[in-house]
Design a protein around this motif. Structure first.
Motif, PDB file in Angstrom:
ATOM      1  N   GLU A  27     -35.422 -12.021 -16.961  1.00  0.00           N
ATOM      2  CA  GLU A  27     -35.284 -13.416 -17.388  1.00  0.00           C
ATOM      3  C   GLU A  27     -35.296 -14.327 -16.159  1.00  0.00           C
ATOM      4  O   GLU A  27     -36.248 -14.294 -15.389  1.00  0.00           O
ATOM      5  CB  GLU A  27     -34.028 -13.579 -18.240  1.00  0.00           C
ATOM      6  CG  GLU A  27     -34.080 -12.754 -19.527  1.00  0.00           C
ATOM      7  CD  GLU A  27     -32.869 -12.941 -20.404  1.00  0.00           C
ATOM      8  OE1 GLU A  27     -31.884 -13.566 -19.975  1.00  0.00           O
ATOM      9  OE2 GLU A  27     -32.922 -12.457 -21.558  1.00  0.00           O
ATOM     10  N   ASP A  28     -34.234 -15.105 -15.908  1.00  0.00           N
ATOM     11  CA  ASP A  28     -34.240 -16.040 -14.777  1.00  0.00           C
ATOM     12  C   ASP A  28     -33.630 -15.459 -13.505  1.00  0.00           C
ATOM     13  O   ASP A  28     -33.530 -16.158 -12.490  1.00  0.00           O
ATOM     14  CB  ASP A  28     -33.477 -17.321 -15.146  1.00  0.00           C
ATOM     15  CG  ASP A  28     -34.173 -18.109 -16.239  1.00  0.00           C
ATOM     16  OD1 ASP A  28     -35.413 -18.023 -16.328  1.00  0.00           O
ATOM     17  OD2 ASP A  28     -33.470 -18.801 -17.003  1.00  0.00           O
ATOM     18  N   ASP A  29     -33.208 -14.206 -13.548  1.00  0.00           N
ATOM     19  CA  ASP A  29     -32.529 -13.601 -12.412  1.00  0.00           C
ATOM     20  C   ASP A  29     -33.425 -12.587 -11.703  1.00  0.00           C
ATOM     21  O   ASP A  29     -34.270 -11.930 -12.329  1.00  0.00           O
ATOM     22  CB  ASP A  29     -31.246 -12.898 -12.857  1.00  0.00           C
ATOM     23  CG  ASP A  29     -30.222 -13.877 -13.409  1.00  0.00           C
ATOM     24  OD1 ASP A  29     -30.311 -15.072 -13.077  1.00  0.00           O
ATOM     25  OD2 ASP A  29     -29.345 -13.438 -14.168  1.00  0.00           O
ATOM     26  N   ILE A  30     -33.211 -12.477 -10.404  1.00  0.00           N
ATOM     27  CA  ILE A  30     -33.885 -11.480  -9.590  1.00  0.00           C
ATOM     28  C   ILE A  30     -32.842 -10.472  -9.120  1.00  0.00           C
ATOM     29  O   ILE A  30     -31.772 -10.849  -8.624  1.00  0.00           O
ATOM     30  CB  ILE A  30     -34.570 -12.110  -8.365  1.00  0.00           C
ATOM     31  CG1 ILE A  30     -35.588 -13.170  -8.801  1.00  0.00           C
ATOM     32  CG2 ILE A  30     -35.245 -11.036  -7.512  1.00  0.00           C
ATOM     33  CD1 ILE A  30     -36.756 -12.623  -9.585  1.00  0.00           C
ATOM     34  N   SER A  49     -30.885 -18.464 -10.883  1.00  0.00           N
ATOM     35  CA  SER A  49     -31.642 -19.714 -10.785  1.00  0.00           C
ATOM     36  C   SER A  49     -30.871 -20.820 -10.082  1.00  0.00           C
ATOM     37  O   SER A  49     -31.458 -21.800  -9.636  1.00  0.00           O
ATOM     38  CB  SER A  49     -32.064 -20.179 -12.178  1.00  0.00           C
ATOM     39  OG  SER A  49     -30.937 -20.303 -13.026  1.00  0.00           O
ATOM     40  N   SER A  50     -29.559 -20.704  -9.973  1.00  0.00           N
ATOM     41  CA  SER A  50     -28.758 -21.693  -9.247  1.00  0.00           C
ATOM     42  C   SER A  50     -28.625 -21.336  -7.770  1.00  0.00           C
ATOM     43  O   SER A  50     -27.845 -21.953  -7.040  1.00  0.00           O
ATOM     44  CB  SER A  50     -27.373 -21.826  -9.878  1.00  0.00           C
ATOM     45  OG  SER A  50     -26.663 -20.599  -9.788  1.00  0.00           O
TER      46      SER A  50
END
Length: 202
Positions: A27-30, A49-50
Motif C-alpha cells: 500500500e503506502d508503506d515501504i 507516507s509521512s
C-alpha cells in the motif's frame, strides 16, 4: 552458546548498517530488510507516507526468542498472502532461514536449507544471493549453494520446502534474481568461468 559475530571489517564485508538491502511496497508503506554487520543481525525498517521510520530486529540479537550469532546476510523480502516473508543466511550455523510475520510482531522462524549433506562432515554455506517471490500464499526462492557453487530453487509447500538444484555444472548461482508469471519462472544468474589466461570472468 554460539560465538557472536565476527566484527572484523573487510573489503567484502565492511562494518555498516544497511548492507544487502531489499525492499517491498505494501500500500503506502515501504518495508526494507537489511543486514547489520556491526551487530550481526537482520533488521526490518518501515518507511511510511509521512516520512517516519520504524525499525525492528528480526533475528540475530539473542533476545525474545531470537537466535544469537551472525544472521541476516543476503536477505530478500516479499509479501506472501497476508504476511511478509524474509529469507536470510544464518552464517553461524550454515543455514538458510525464513522469517514469516507482520512487522512489529515476533513472527515465526524456520529453516529452508539446513546445509547438510551426507558426504560432507560439516555443513555447506547456503543462501547467498537469495531472491524471494510470493505466489499467492507460498514463497519461492532462488539462491546459491556457495560450497558447491550451485544455483538452487526452493518452493514452499504445506510441510516445509522442496529444494532442488537447478544448475550444478560449473560455478553457478552468483547474483541471482527471480520473476514468476502465471505460467513461467524467469531466473537470471551469473556463471563464472576462467578465460584463456586463467582469469575469472562472468
Amino acid at each position: 552458546c554460539l560465538p557472536g559475530p565476527n566484527l572484523a571489517s573487510s573489503e567484502q564485508m565492511p562494518l555498516a548498517r544497511g548492507l544487502h538491502t531489499t525492499l517491498v511496497q505494501d500500500e503506502d508503506d515501504i518495508y526494507i530488510a537489511y543486514y547489520d554487520s556491526i551487530d550481526g543481525d537482520l533488521r526490518l525498517a518501515q518507511w511510511n507516507s509521512s516520512s517516519s521510520t520504524t525499525t525492528w530486529v528480526i533475528d540475530g540479537d539473542g533476545t525474545d526468542g531470537r537466535l544469537e550469532g551472525d544472521l541476516g546476510r543476503f536477505p530478500s523480502i516479499a509479501k506472501v498472502g497476508a504476511e511478509f516473508q524474509i529469507v536470510y543466511t544464518d552464517f553461524s550455523r550454515h543455514q538458510f532461514r525464513l522469517w514469516t510475520g507482520t512487522p512489529g510482531t515476533a513472527g515465526s522462524r524456520s529453516v529452508i536449507d539446513f546445509g547438510l549433506e551426507e558426504e560432507l562432515a560439516g555443513q555447506r554455506f547456503v543462501g547467498a544471493g537469495a531472491s524471494l517471490v510470493g505466489i499467492q500464499d507460498r514463497g519461492v526462492v532462488v539462491y546459491q549453494d556457495s560450497t558447491h557453487l550451485n544455483l538452487v530453487w526452493a518452493e514452499q509447500n504445506e510441510n516445509g520446502w522442496d529444494v532442488v538444484t537447478l544448475l550444478g555444472e560449473g560455478a553457478n548461482g552468483f547474483y541471482s534474481d527471480l520473476v514468476v508469471t502465471d505460467t513461467s519462472a524467469y531466473i537470471v544468474s551469473v556463471l563464472a568461468e576462467l578465460d584463456s589466461r586463467g582469469l575469472e570472468h562472468p
